[in-house]
Each structure stands twice: as C-alpha cells, then as structure tokens.
Scaffold this active site. Structure first.
Site, short mmCIF file in Angstrom:
data_model
loop_
_atom_site.label_atom_id
_atom_site.label_comp_id
_atom_site.label_asym_id
_atom_site.label_seq_id
_atom_site.Cartn_x
_atom_site.Cartn_y
_atom_site.Cartn_z
N LYS A 182 -7.71 -30.40 54.73
CA LYS A 182 -8.12 -29.04 54.35
C LYS A 182 -9.39 -29.14 53.51
O LYS A 182 -9.45 -29.90 52.55
CB LYS A 182 -7.02 -28.37 53.54
N LYS A 184 -11.77 -27.31 50.90
CA LYS A 184 -11.92 -26.20 49.97
C LYS A 184 -13.34 -25.65 50.12
O LYS A 184 -14.31 -26.30 49.75
CB LYS A 184 -11.67 -26.70 48.54
N ASP A 212 -10.68 -23.26 53.65
CA ASP A 212 -10.21 -22.21 52.73
C ASP A 212 -11.36 -21.71 51.87
O ASP A 212 -11.66 -22.29 50.83
CB ASP A 212 -9.11 -22.79 51.83
N ASN A 214 -11.40 -19.04 50.07
CA ASN A 214 -10.92 -18.26 48.91
C ASN A 214 -11.59 -16.88 48.80
O ASN A 214 -12.16 -16.53 47.75
CB ASN A 214 -11.10 -19.04 47.60
N GLU A 237 -8.05 -20.13 56.10
CA GLU A 237 -7.24 -19.67 54.96
C GLU A 237 -8.06 -18.71 54.09
O GLU A 237 -9.15 -19.06 53.64
CB GLU A 237 -6.82 -20.91 54.17
N ASN A 260 -2.67 -17.99 50.59
CA ASN A 260 -1.90 -18.13 49.36
C ASN A 260 -2.37 -17.10 48.34
O ASN A 260 -1.86 -17.05 47.23
CB ASN A 260 -2.02 -19.53 48.76
N ASP A 284 4.56 -21.72 47.50
CA ASP A 284 4.36 -22.53 46.28
C ASP A 284 5.48 -22.21 45.30
O ASP A 284 5.54 -21.10 44.76
CB ASP A 284 2.99 -22.19 45.67
N HIS A 311 1.33 -24.58 49.42
CA HIS A 311 0.13 -24.45 48.61
C HIS A 311 0.18 -25.46 47.46
O HIS A 311 1.26 -25.87 47.03
CB HIS A 311 0.06 -23.02 48.04
N ASN A 313 -1.91 -26.60 43.69
CA ASN A 313 -2.95 -26.68 42.67
C ASN A 313 -2.89 -28.08 42.08
O ASN A 313 -1.98 -28.84 42.41
CB ASN A 313 -2.66 -25.66 41.57
O1 GKR Z 1 -7.99 -26.45 42.60
O2 GKR Z 1 -9.94 -25.74 43.13
C1 GKR Z 1 -8.75 -25.75 43.29
C2 GKR Z 1 -8.13 -24.92 44.39
O3 GKR Z 1 -9.07 -24.00 44.84
C3 GKR Z 1 -6.91 -24.20 43.92
O4 GKR Z 1 -7.18 -23.62 42.70
C4 GKR Z 1 -6.42 -23.14 44.87
O5 GKR Z 1 -5.39 -22.42 44.29
O6 GKR Z 1 -6.17 -24.84 46.44
C5 GKR Z 1 -5.84 -23.60 46.13
C6 GKR Z 1 -5.95 -22.67 47.30
O7 GKR Z 1 -5.49 -23.06 48.33
O8 GKR Z 1 -6.44 -21.54 47.19
MG MG Z 2 -5.90 -21.29 49.42
#
Ligand code: GKR
Ligand code: MG
Length: 414
Positions: A182, A184, A212, A214, A237, A260, A284, A311, A313
């Site tokens: 995955k 980010k 993802d 976000n 995602e 998530n 989660d 999910h 963190n």
């Molecule tokens: O730790 O930077 C991170 C992630 O972005 C995390 O905070 C997210 O909650 O990985 C997570 C997500 O899937 O959104």
């Molecule tokens: Mg996410």
C-alpha cells in the site's frame, strides 16, 4: 480453570519510539511516535496487555476508563464497557471506544491466560492460523530535521520519486515476503503518484497494489486518476472527500473503493451503504471498540456486501498480536491487512522473538491470551523516552511547518 478474575489494578505506561519522517497529506511524522500500554492485573496476579494510540487527550480518557475498570471481571467485557461508558459519559463515541479498546484487549488477554486459551478462541475461533499483511510504502525525507537546518539521516534514506520508492518496495518484499503493498499517497501531485504506481507494477508484477491519498483529490482528479489506475490496483483508498464525492466516484469507476476515513464508527455504516460509496472497509480495533466489536463489524460488512481489510497507524507488537488474533477470527477478511510494523519493529517493547512478520503474514501467537510478553527493560526505556522527548500529541502538520512554515493540510488539494 481459574475462577479469580477481578481487576485489582490497571497500569498505564505511555511510551515514545523513534519515528522516521514519513510523509502524508497532513504533513510528516515527528521524530517520536507516541503509544500507550495497558496492563490489567487480576486479583490472582494474572496480567493482560493492551496497546493504545498515544497522546495526552487519549491518555487522560484512558486513565479515567482504567479507574472505572478496577473491580470488574476480565471475563465480563459487557460490564467493563458499561463502566467505561459511565465514566466517560459525555464523550463522543469514537474517543470513548478508543479508550475502551485497550482495556477490552487486555481483559481478553488476561481471560485467555486464565483459561489457557489463545484470544482467537474467545473471538469465536480461528478461520486461519496466520493473517496476511500488506507492506506499507511511504514517501519520506532522507532523515528527521536536526538542529540548525541539519538532517539526521536514517537507514531508509530519501523516498521521494519512483526509483527510490521501488527500491523501498523491493526491500520490504525481500525482508517480509509481502504479496501486497500500500502506498501512502496524497503527498506528491496525483500524476507523480500514478507514475509511481506504474513503476511498482512494472517492478513487482506479482504484488497487489493499493493507493491511499487520504481525501487529497477533488472529484474530477479522482475520476481521471481512477480511470488510469483501474487494473493496476486492488483498491483505491479514500481518494476524495467522504460523502457525495466518494459516492459519485463509486458509481462511475470499476475500481473498488476502500475507506478508513468515511466509515470510522457504526453510525457511518448506514449512510455509506445507502450512497454506495464503499466497497471495502478497513477495520481497526483501536477505534472500533476492541476485538469483539470489530469482529462483529466485519461480519456485518460481509452481510452488506463489503470487503474487509485492516487499518493501521504507527503501532508496536501488542497491537500486532491483537490484529493477528482478530484477523484470524474474521471469516470474511477479504484483503491483507495494513500494518506499520516494519517501520517500528526495531523499537518494539516485547520480548524479542514473540511476534514477527514472515512470508507476508503474521502467525497467530500460539500461547494463551495474546501470546506475547512485554520486556520490562524495553518498556521502561520507551517510557523514559516518552518523559524526555517533549512530544505529547501526534502533530504531523506542526512538524511539517518546522520545515515548511506555510504548509497547508487542507483537502482536497489537487
Ligand atoms: O501514519 O501517516 C500515517 C498514516 O497516514 C495513518 O495516519 C493513516 O491513518 O495509514 C492510515 C490510513 O490508512 O489512512
Ligand atoms: Mg487510509
């Protein structure tokens, strides 16, 4: 089977662990990540473990919940929840369940130890003896900012383009055997992140990929990106803001959408089901209210036609063990679960060797309860780090602004 199971004490230990400068849409990880450990002690001295997100506000709620837990039976998590709800009355559902969760996990651990059964047996029994996990790729700086504009380099080096990302992906796959990865996203402009996905696809043709952002993309951007990404990803995602944008995208794209962010508590399931915006839920236990509730939510996902992933963190090994037992108890775990563990494993506070990711999966620990043990010296050192590090809440935006003062975390950004 022992009959003594009343909680006589709950020990709470906040810890800090070194964290690399992982980038995300909100900014960058600070040099210290915060977690909190819970030890539930029963009247016969049995100890059960839980792990929670860190930060002062969550810690204060957890301390109130822990005081209310004293005197309950570790086998009676219904009574425990009632007490926590009373103690935190007036608290919103998600932070309340976040405080309840590590206590529930610790009670299940103690219960399993008392009855000499692994936690997964207390969750309905195993569907599998290991839980498939996903390697978590991040863009990152070369190192954390040091004094006077210097950089404190780390072993990963900079990951800011497709070549370095592919190198990190190969390293994760070689070390842990991941069969899915995955990324980010929400960090680079969408076209650059799509180019990175293409580079990963070419470099690792047998590995499933996810991205993802976000919520970083507008609907038009997400629409164009999903057309390019269809066939390259197992799912996309949280590409665009929750609600009507996600729903419109879902109606138009063949690419499955996971979340998530848009569904993070029970009250959000109905609206997402009605608008059709979700194909896969990332469960989660940390904020869904413990292992039993999360297994039940996953079952509901199966009933309503959603897939289930996990999910993650930043976390350590007690949470990984909890995810292993829970993931084994979820019959319809349709996708490998996320885990940050490769980024934190070297700083774990467990007895070394109690848990590990191998061949892309975590084996469900075989011993009673969670099947893992805290190493008192490592825990004490991590607590000392907490006391001296100066960080008391996660603050990715604040840390980013130490380097880039005008950084704006607003989404959608592109
Ligand atoms: O730790 O930077 C991170 C992630 O972005 C995390 O905070 C997210 O909650 O990985 C997570 C997500 O899937 O959104
Ligand atoms: Mg996410």
């Amino acid at each position: 089977m022992s009959t003594t199971s009343t909680i006589r004490e709950v020990r709470i230990t906040p810890v800090a662990l070194p964290d690399p400068p992982l980038l995300n849409v909100w900014g960058v990880h600070a040099p210290w990540a915060l977690r909190t450990f819970v030890e539930v002690v029963t009247d016969d001295g049995t100890v059960g473990l839980g792990e929670a997100q860190g930060g002062l506000a969550a810690l204060e709620r957890l301390e109130r919940a822990a005081r209310a837990a004293v005197g309950t039976d570790v086998r009676d998590t219904t009574a425990l929840e009632a007490r926590v709800r009373a103690a935190l009355s007036g608290t919103a559902e998600r932070p309340l369940l976040t405080a309840f969760s590590p206590l529930e996990v610790a009670c299940l651990d103690a219960h399993g130890r008392l009855d000499d059964v692994p936690c997964v047996e207390l969750l309905g029994g195993p569907h599998r003896d290991q839980v498939e996990l996903t390697g978590y790729l991040f863009f990152k700086w070369a190192g954390q900012p040091g004094p006077d504009g210097t950089t404190v380099p780390d072993a990963w080096g900079p990951i800011l383009d497709a070549d370095s990302l592919v190198t990190s992906a190969r390293a994760l796959v070689a070390k842990y055997g991941f069969r899915s990865l995955k990324l980010k996203g929400g960090v680079l402009p969408p076209e650059d992140e799509i180019a990175c996905i293409r580079a990963l696809r070419d470099a690792l043709p047998g590995v499933l990929l996810r991205l993802d952002p976000n919520n970083a993309w507008t609907l038009p951007t997400a629409r164009a990106a999903s057309a390019e990404l269809t066939g390259l990803l197992e799912y996309l995602e949280d590409p665009t803001p929750c609600g009507s944008d996600m729903a419109r995208l879902a109606a138009e794209t063949a690419l499955p959408l996971a979340t998530n962010m848009c569904v993070a508590e029970e009250a959000q399931i109905g609206p997402a089901l009605a608008d059709g915006s979700v194909d896969v839920l990332l469960a989660d236990h940390h904020y869904w209210g413990g292992l039993r509730r999360t297994v039940a939510i996953a079952r509901r996902c199966g009933e309503i036609g959603w897939g289930v992933s996990l999910h993650s963190n930043t976390h350590l090994g007690v949470s990984l063990a909890a995810m292993a037992h829970m993931g084994a108890a979820i019959g319809n775990l349709t996708h490998a679960g996320d885990t940050h563990y490769p980024w934190t494993a070297e700083h774990d506070v467990l007895v070394p060797g109690d848990i590990a990711i191998k061949d892309g999966a975590v084996a469900v620990p075989a011993g009673p309860g969670l099947g893992v043990r805290l190493d008192p010296e490592r825990l004490a050192a991590a607590h000392e780090a907490y006391l001296s590090c100066g960080f008391r809440e996660r603050g990715d935006t604040a840390w980013m602004r130490t380097v880039q003062p005008d950084f704006d975390p607003s989404v959608p950004r592109w």
